[in-house]
Motif scaffolding. Structure first.
Motif, PDB file in Angstrom:
ATOM      1  N   PHE A  86       0.876  -1.168   0.000  1.00 31.08           N
ATOM      2  CA  PHE A  86       0.000   0.000   0.000  1.00 31.08           C
ATOM      3  C   PHE A  86       0.914   1.219   0.000  1.00 31.08           C
ATOM      4  O   PHE A  86       1.984   1.171   0.594  1.00 31.08           O
ATOM      5  N   PRO A  87       0.547   2.284  -0.648  1.00 28.89           N
ATOM      6  CA  PRO A  87       1.442   3.445  -0.712  1.00 28.89           C
ATOM      7  C   PRO A  87       1.446   4.271   0.588  1.00 28.89           C
ATOM      8  O   PRO A  87       0.977   5.405   0.633  1.00 28.89           O
ATOM      9  N   TRP A  88       1.981   3.701   1.635  1.00 30.28           N
ATOM     10  CA  TRP A  88       2.055   4.402   2.919  1.00 30.28           C
ATOM     11  C   TRP A  88       3.017   5.590   2.812  1.00 30.28           C
ATOM     12  O   TRP A  88       4.043   5.506   2.143  1.00 30.28           O
ATOM     13  N   THR A  89       2.721   6.645   3.504  1.00 32.04           N
ATOM     14  CA  THR A  89       3.612   7.804   3.559  1.00 32.04           C
ATOM     15  C   THR A  89       4.782   7.525   4.491  1.00 32.04           C
ATOM     16  O   THR A  89       5.925   7.840   4.188  1.00 32.04           O
ATOM     17  N   HIS A  90       4.490   6.916   5.632  1.00 33.95           N
ATOM     18  CA  HIS A  90       5.524   6.592   6.631  1.00 33.95           C
ATOM     19  C   HIS A  90       6.099   5.212   6.316  1.00 33.95           C
ATOM     20  O   HIS A  90       5.436   4.195   6.512  1.00 33.95           O
ATOM     21  N   ASP A  91       7.330   5.195   5.830  1.00 34.43           N
ATOM     22  CA  ASP A  91       7.978   3.917   5.512  1.00 34.43           C
ATOM     23  C   ASP A  91       9.470   3.969   5.827  1.00 34.43           C
ATOM     24  O   ASP A  91      10.267   3.237   5.243  1.00 34.43           O
TER      25      ASP A  91
END
Length: 151
Positions: A86-91
């Motif tokens: 999933f395109p999480w911002t926090h990675d």
């Protein structure tokens, strides 16, 4: 419907210990025996046991301990609710970082278990689990605290 007679005790003990759990990666770790050992070590009689995990990417739950497929299905549901893909911002710490935070938010960081006559008042098929949400091993801390009558 029926209810037992209320039983009152005066709390004369507050006992606290920190349990360090080495995980091997994502999954469930049964803490029930360690919690019971803690209660025996502090001579707990009647009161309350609180468990609190000191992390934002691991959590606690009370679940069935008889059929291991329950834990497999729960893992599947958590994977679907907070997928790594999933395109999480926090990675910043990898693709499992933000999903681990979401899974912790969906479960619990603390549990309360009544203690009666020195034993946790868990149901027949219940166990206490630490859930590691990260893929790599971690050392997790769980604070155990008993408040109640001891002796």
């Amino acid at each position: 419907m029926s209810r037992s007679e209320p039983k009152s005790v005066t709390a004369d003990a507050v006992a606290t210990s920190t349990l360090t759990v080495q995980t091997v990666g994502a999954g469930f770790i049964d803490l029930t025996r360690e919690a019971a050992k803690f209660l025996a070590d502090v001579f707990a009689r009647d009161g309350s046991l609180t468990l609190f995990v000191r992390h934002t990417s691991a959590s606690l739950t009370i679940q069935e301990n008889a059929d291991p497929s329950v834990l497999v299905d729960l893992t599947t549901v958590l994977d679907r609710m907070a997928p790594q893909a999933f395109p999480w911002t926090h990675d910043a710490e990898g693709p499992d970082d933000m999903p681990a935070h979401v899974r912790t938010m969906l479960t619990a960081t603390s549990l309360h278990v009544p203690v009666l006559s020195g034993r946790m008042a868990l149901g027949t098929w219940q166990a206490i689990y630490l859930i590691e949400h990260r893929a790599r091993p971690h050392a997790r801390e769980v604070v155990l605290q008993f408040v109640g009558k001891a002796g």
